[in-house]
Design a protein around this motif. Structure first.
Motif, short mmCIF file in Angstrom:
data_model
loop_
_atom_site.label_atom_id
_atom_site.label_comp_id
_atom_site.label_asym_id
_atom_site.label_seq_id
_atom_site.Cartn_x
_atom_site.Cartn_y
_atom_site.Cartn_z
N ASN A 193 -32.66 -8.10 -93.16
CA ASN A 193 -33.29 -8.10 -91.83
C ASN A 193 -32.29 -7.55 -90.82
O ASN A 193 -31.25 -8.17 -90.56
CB ASN A 193 -33.70 -9.54 -91.47
CG ASN A 193 -34.43 -9.57 -90.14
OD1 ASN A 193 -34.62 -8.53 -89.51
ND2 ASN A 193 -34.85 -10.76 -89.75
N ILE A 194 -32.63 -6.40 -90.29
CA ILE A 194 -31.69 -5.84 -89.27
C ILE A 194 -32.26 -6.01 -87.86
O ILE A 194 -31.68 -5.54 -86.88
CB ILE A 194 -31.35 -4.35 -89.55
CG1 ILE A 194 -32.63 -3.51 -89.62
CG2 ILE A 194 -30.51 -4.21 -90.80
CD1 ILE A 194 -32.34 -2.01 -89.67
N GLU A 195 -33.39 -6.72 -87.75
CA GLU A 195 -33.98 -6.93 -86.42
C GLU A 195 -33.07 -7.76 -85.52
O GLU A 195 -33.14 -7.67 -84.30
CB GLU A 195 -35.34 -7.61 -86.56
CG GLU A 195 -36.47 -6.60 -86.69
CD GLU A 195 -37.83 -7.24 -86.66
OE1 GLU A 195 -37.99 -8.32 -87.24
OE2 GLU A 195 -38.74 -6.67 -86.05
N LYS A 196 -32.22 -8.56 -86.17
CA LYS A 196 -31.34 -9.41 -85.36
C LYS A 196 -30.38 -8.56 -84.51
O LYS A 196 -29.85 -9.04 -83.50
CB LYS A 196 -30.56 -10.37 -86.25
CG LYS A 196 -29.72 -9.70 -87.31
CD LYS A 196 -29.14 -10.74 -88.23
CE LYS A 196 -28.44 -10.06 -89.40
NZ LYS A 196 -28.11 -10.97 -90.45
N LEU A 197 -30.20 -7.29 -84.91
CA LEU A 197 -29.34 -6.39 -84.11
C LEU A 197 -29.91 -6.20 -82.70
O LEU A 197 -29.19 -6.03 -81.73
CB LEU A 197 -29.21 -5.02 -84.79
CG LEU A 197 -28.23 -4.95 -85.96
CD1 LEU A 197 -28.34 -3.58 -86.62
CD2 LEU A 197 -26.81 -5.18 -85.50
N ASP A 206 -31.94 -1.17 -68.87
CA ASP A 206 -31.77 -0.11 -69.87
C ASP A 206 -32.55 -0.48 -71.14
O ASP A 206 -32.85 -1.65 -71.37
CB ASP A 206 -30.27 0.04 -70.23
CG ASP A 206 -29.51 0.66 -69.06
OD1 ASP A 206 -30.16 0.99 -68.04
OD2 ASP A 206 -28.28 0.80 -69.18
N LYS A 207 -32.88 0.56 -71.94
CA LYS A 207 -33.67 0.30 -73.15
C LYS A 207 -33.08 1.09 -74.32
O LYS A 207 -32.51 2.16 -74.11
CB LYS A 207 -35.14 0.72 -72.93
CG LYS A 207 -35.63 0.13 -71.58
CD LYS A 207 -37.04 0.14 -71.35
CE LYS A 207 -37.46 -0.29 -69.97
NZ LYS A 207 -36.97 -1.48 -69.41
N PHE A 218 -38.68 1.98 -84.93
CA PHE A 218 -38.82 0.78 -85.74
C PHE A 218 -37.97 -0.37 -85.24
O PHE A 218 -38.16 -1.51 -85.62
CB PHE A 218 -38.56 1.05 -87.24
CG PHE A 218 -37.18 1.59 -87.54
CD1 PHE A 218 -36.95 2.96 -87.58
CD2 PHE A 218 -36.14 0.73 -87.81
CE1 PHE A 218 -35.69 3.45 -87.89
CE2 PHE A 218 -34.88 1.22 -88.11
CZ PHE A 218 -34.64 2.59 -88.15
N LEU A 219 -37.03 -0.05 -84.36
CA LEU A 219 -36.32 -1.13 -83.68
C LEU A 219 -36.24 -0.75 -82.21
O LEU A 219 -36.01 0.41 -81.86
CB LEU A 219 -34.90 -1.28 -84.22
CG LEU A 219 -34.73 -1.96 -85.57
CD1 LEU A 219 -33.25 -2.06 -85.92
CD2 LEU A 219 -35.34 -3.36 -85.55
N SER A 220 -36.42 -1.73 -81.35
CA SER A 220 -36.36 -1.42 -79.92
C SER A 220 -36.09 -2.68 -79.13
O SER A 220 -36.50 -3.78 -79.53
CB SER A 220 -37.69 -0.81 -79.47
OG SER A 220 -37.68 -0.69 -78.06
N SER A 221 -35.40 -2.48 -78.02
CA SER A 221 -35.18 -3.64 -77.13
C SER A 221 -36.48 -3.99 -76.41
O SER A 221 -36.60 -5.05 -75.82
CB SER A 221 -34.08 -3.32 -76.11
OG SER A 221 -34.45 -2.19 -75.35
#
Ligand code: ADP
Length: 624
Positions: A193-197, A206-207, A218-221
């Motif tokens: 799980n790399i969503e924790k990043l 900022d985004k 697939f990953l975003s703030s």
């Protein structure tokens, strides 16, 4: 000329106005241009700063991602070292072995903090899994369609980010072939799980996004942006993703990020997608080449734009202040020049005034000098005039005396003859002893002598030069005294004399002697005028009117013709034959009366004769 000047003047001021307008327009344009330059420069500087900060952030995010992934990179490969794993792949129906491998994978998963670890055979069927206890265990699932399995089976160790097909949980899948004696038995897979990043990524305005090779986020703030494509996906790509079920059931719609401006170094200015607040952002990317991923960092441009706007406003205000200062300085300089000019004008006027005052003073001094000289001359002339007048009066008297000399001689001869006769008679009467008669004669002689004495006394007084003192003079007495001097003529020429006195007590402020002189002159003229006339009436009347004593001397002579009336009082004007008149009588009389503060007037009587009126100031009689 004036009309030409009028037509030229407005055109001159008009062109000056135009020049001034153009100049101000130029200044305005320059100021605006400079302010815009400052705006652009400040914005660029702020963007550069943002870009630097963004690049640093991107680097650090990339490093932490790589660090995380590299931690698990080797993990699938180590599973071929496990004999049970090899044995299970060789004897897939051995449930005891499966339980052992499951337990091992569970333990390994726990230690390595990965999400799931599972073993797949060459057909893609899951033989063992760390989540074997859970209801949705992978054991028995066929994952041959998953690209990372396919890649591993093709002997290329696969890495793949995708959403789990069982629970729909995203994660990074590492897959590695399991070999035994050079022969592939299956594939070991580790899901991380790399969503924790995401949690470590910025939480402010900022985004950050992480996209795959197709541009799918697939990953975003921003959670809403996940599983959207940066650009619309090709149908072939969409189909491929559907087959591999990489993003499970997500539609992968376009994100709607709009590029506004391309900057150098791959950066650009973009507008954030609706329905979120549409803000301008700086977009920067960083590729993660082995995986063909891309980090997109969006920096909020609002602070940069605000500082650029502030710089613009500050420049604009500074320029306005500068222009105002320049105007103020110019105005001050102009005022200073005007003040200097006014001071010079004032100084010039003052100098001119001083010169004028000096000139006027000199001319006044000259005038004063001339006036004092003229004064001396005038006083001298007045003195001479007074002397001449006095002499004239005296000459007039002498002339009157001369005229009267025949009468006086007669007046004196008569008593003298009587005196001789009577003294002779007295001597004879004394000799004859008729003393009483002699006494009577002597008394008559004495009376005659007294009369002669009175006559000579009068003449002496008349001839005497008058003094200038004025005092109350009884008018009646003056008339009587004057009449005395002409009495002889009155009698001889059978002139009827009448005197009418309103009041016996009228006194005039004058000199009795000179008043008598005037009256004698008027009487003589009246007698002269009536010479040869049938009716000879000489009338003297005295009246009192307000503060004036009026003595009117009227005769029944021929009167005074209009032609000569204006010349009567001129010296040496006479109508009498040569030797009889000097023409001084009336001139002197008028002068004397004027000196008394009175007037000598002439008019015609109703009978046609002449009437001379003496007007004198009234005076109260002296009480002595
Ligand atoms: P004079 O008697 O020496 O001529 P006056 O000055 O006394 O000088 O008089 C000027 C003239 O005024 C006289 O020559 C005479 O013509 C005129 N005049 C003066 N008194 C009378 C008068 N009562 N009636 C007519 N004429 C007069």
């Amino acid at each position: 000329m004036a009309a030409a000047a009028q037509t030229v003047l407005p055109s001159v001021s008009g062109s000056r106005l135009l020049r001034r307008f153009v100049l101000w327009l130029l200044v305005l344009v320059c100021c605006l241009g400079l302010a815009l330059l400052v705006w652009r420069w400040t914005e660029n500087a702020a963007i550069d700063k943002l870009r630097l900060a963004g690049a640093q952030r991107l680097d650090s995010y990339a490093v932490s991602l790589e660090n995380l992934l590299s931690k698990y990179d080797f993990l699938p490969g180590t599973l071929e070292l496990n004999k049970d794993v090899i044995a299970l792949l060789q004897q897939p129906d051995d449930e005891l072995l499966r339980a052992e491998v499951n337990a091992h994978l569970e333990q390994l998963n726990k230690l390595s903090k990965s999400t799931t670890i599972y073993i797949v055979n060459l057909q893609g069927l899951t033989q063992a899994s760390s989540n074997w206890r859970e209801p949705d265990s992978f054991v028995g699932d066929n994952v041959a369609f998953r690209p990372y399995v396919r890649d591993a089976l093709r002997r290329t160790p696969g890495g793949f980010y995708g959403v789990g097909t069982t629970r729909g949980e995203p994660g990074y899948f590492f897959a590695h072939g399991i070999y035994h004696n050079g022969r592939m038995l299956g594939v070991a897979t580790v899901k991380v799980n790399i969503e924790k990043l995401e949690k470590g990524w910025v939480q402010g305005t900022d985004k950050v996004m992480l996209t795959d090779a197709h541009g799918v986020v697939f990953l975003s703030s921003v959670p809403d942006w996940k599983y959207h494509a940066l650009a619309p996906l090709e149908p072939a790509v969409l189909q491929e993703l559907e087959v591999s079920r990489q993003y499970f059931s997500h539609a992968l719609l376009p994100l709607g990020l709009r590029e506004l401006r391309q900057l150098d170094n791959g950066a650009s200015i973009v507008a954030t997608p609706a329905p979120a607040e549409r803000t301008r952002m700086l977009s920067q990317t960083r590729s993660l080449s082995p995986r063909k991923w891309q980090f997109v960092y969006l920096s909020d441009l609002a602070p940069a734009e605000a500082s650029a706007r502030n710089a613009f406003l500050f420049t604009w205000l500074s320029e306005a202040l500068l222009v105002m200062l320049v105007l103020y300085a110019r105005q001050r300089r102009r005022l200073g020049r005007q003040r200097q000019r006014a001071r010079l004008d004032l100084q010039r006027a003052y100098d001119h005034l001083e010169t004028m005052v000096a000139e006027r003073t000199a001319s006044l001094q000259q005038m004063t000098h001339n006036l004092s000289e003229e004064n001396v001359v005038r006083r001298h002339a007045e003195q001479k005039l007074r002397q001449a007048q006095s002499d004239l009066v005296q000459a007039g008297k002498m002339a009157v005396l001369g005229q009267m000399s025949a009468g006086i001689t007669h007046e004196l001869n008569q008593p003298l003859t009587a005196l001789r006769t009577m003294s002779d008679n007295a001597r004879v009467l004394i000799e004859r002893g008729r003393l009483d008669e002699a006494k009577g004669n002597l008394a008559t002689i004495s009376q005659l002598i007294a009369r002669m004495g009175a006559l000579t006394g009068q003449l002496r007084q008349f001839a005497r030069k008058a003094d200038a003192s004025l005092k109350p003079v009884p008018v009646a007495a003056a008339i009587t005294a004057a009449l005395f001097l002409v009495e002889r003529r009155v009698e001889q020429e059978r002139v009827n004399f009448r005197m009418s006195m309103q009041s016996q007590d009228v006194h005039a402020l004058c000199d009795s002697n000179r008043l008598e002189q005037v009256l004698v002159n008027l009487f003589t003229n009246a007698l002269d005028a009536m010479d040869g006339c049938e009716t000879r009436q000489l009338t003297v009347s005295v009246t009192r009117s307000f503060q004036k004593a009026m003595i009117a001397v009227s005769d029944t002579g021929p009167g005074i013709p209009e032609a000569i009336r204006n010349h009567l009082f001129e010296p040496f004007f006479t109508t009498k034959p040569q030797g009889q008149g000097l023409g001084l009588g009336l001139a002197i009389s008028e002068q004397i009366i004027r000196e008394f503060g009175g007037m000598l007037l002439v008019e015609s009587t109703t009978a046609g004769g002449a009437r001379f009126i003496i007007e004198l100031p009234i005076a109260e009689p002296e009480t002595t």
